[in-house]
Design an enzyme around this catalytic site. Sequence first.
Site, short mmCIF file in Angstrom:
data_model
loop_
_atom_site.label_atom_id
_atom_site.label_comp_id
_atom_site.label_asym_id
_atom_site.label_seq_id
_atom_site.Cartn_x
_atom_site.Cartn_y
_atom_site.Cartn_z
N PRO A 2 0.58 85.82 -6.43
CA PRO A 2 1.80 85.87 -5.60
C PRO A 2 3.03 85.46 -6.40
O PRO A 2 3.00 84.47 -7.12
CB PRO A 2 1.52 84.87 -4.47
CG PRO A 2 0.06 84.59 -4.53
CD PRO A 2 -0.38 84.84 -5.93
N GLU A 3 4.09 86.24 -6.27
CA GLU A 3 5.35 85.92 -6.92
C GLU A 3 6.37 85.65 -5.81
O GLU A 3 6.00 85.54 -4.64
CB GLU A 3 5.78 87.06 -7.85
CG GLU A 3 4.73 87.34 -8.92
CD GLU A 3 5.13 88.44 -9.91
OE1 GLU A 3 6.34 88.62 -10.14
OE2 GLU A 3 4.23 89.11 -10.44
N HIS A 91 -13.47 79.19 1.53
CA HIS A 91 -12.58 78.47 0.61
C HIS A 91 -11.32 77.92 1.28
O HIS A 91 -10.28 77.80 0.63
CB HIS A 91 -12.20 79.35 -0.59
CG HIS A 91 -13.36 79.97 -1.28
ND1 HIS A 91 -14.20 79.26 -2.09
CD2 HIS A 91 -13.84 81.24 -1.24
CE1 HIS A 91 -15.15 80.06 -2.53
NE2 HIS A 91 -14.96 81.26 -2.03
N ARG A 110 -9.88 80.44 -6.10
CA ARG A 110 -9.82 80.11 -7.52
C ARG A 110 -9.19 78.74 -7.77
O ARG A 110 -9.24 78.24 -8.88
CB ARG A 110 -9.08 81.22 -8.29
CG ARG A 110 -9.81 82.56 -8.11
CD ARG A 110 -9.14 83.67 -8.86
NE ARG A 110 -9.26 83.50 -10.30
CZ ARG A 110 -8.71 84.29 -11.20
NH1 ARG A 110 -7.99 85.33 -10.80
NH2 ARG A 110 -8.88 84.08 -12.47
#
Length: 277
Positions: A2-3, A91, A110
């Site tokens: 994500p930016e 997660h 992650r």
Amino acid sequence: MPELPEVEQVRRGIEPILLGQKVVAVRVLRSDYLEPAGADTRQIVGTCCVKTHRHGKRLFCEFSAGVTVRFHLGMSGRIYAANYGEPLSPHTHFVMQLQSGRELRMSDPRRFGGIALYASFAQGVAAEITGKVGVDALYLKTADLAAWRSFKSSVKMRLLSQREVAGLGNIYVDEALWQAGIHPLTPVCRIAPAQLIVLAAAVKKLLRRSITMGGTTLRDYHNVQRQPGRFAQMLQVYGRAGQPCRRCGSELKGIRVCARATVFCPQCQPRHKGRRS
Ligand SMILES: [Zn+2]
């Protein structure tokens, strides 16, 4: 990853769910996902989120007692809304239960992202923004570019570093350089001032368009309502090495810059274009 546009989408998405809603409980399911170690999330229980802020890829939620929670999505972080009792997505590391019956949850397979707790928004800014990352890319001004003329490093490296401008990653840097006709390896000091202005304008235009289209989803990113963004279909160079340039028809080339896959058009972005003379 994500930016800026994706994080801005999340900010806009959580506001209607979070603002003015009393926090009933907070559960941290992985203690090492929260900073500082041992941070007491009970500080926000019984308070309401009064404001959200975003700077680059960081998202801050300021609560009525002043305590501020900073979210960073990292590579695969997702902030999503759910109802009480709804099964947790895999997660999920953090759950904030609200008086409305809704929950804001964060998952991150992650775990390159994270959550931090600060006594105040000002403390969060001092710890993470001031002197560490540059101006938010959406608000980049021509005046901010003046200092860039002394930088000898490549423009792609500099844009990715977050030091002058915050919020850009591999996707939007490659797209903006293609839009501005600048080779990714061009040293910043060799780019003519007028072309730097073109680059800044391209950055802001891209980000605004992406925000209006819900951001870019390549794999992991989803908004708070768990929907993907639609900007991926607008990408001109990212992920298109070997395919024809949509401006001139030349074959797009793939190289590595700062260990990141980089795509550019050798015709539209010649190595020495923009040299100051
Ligand atoms: Zn081209």
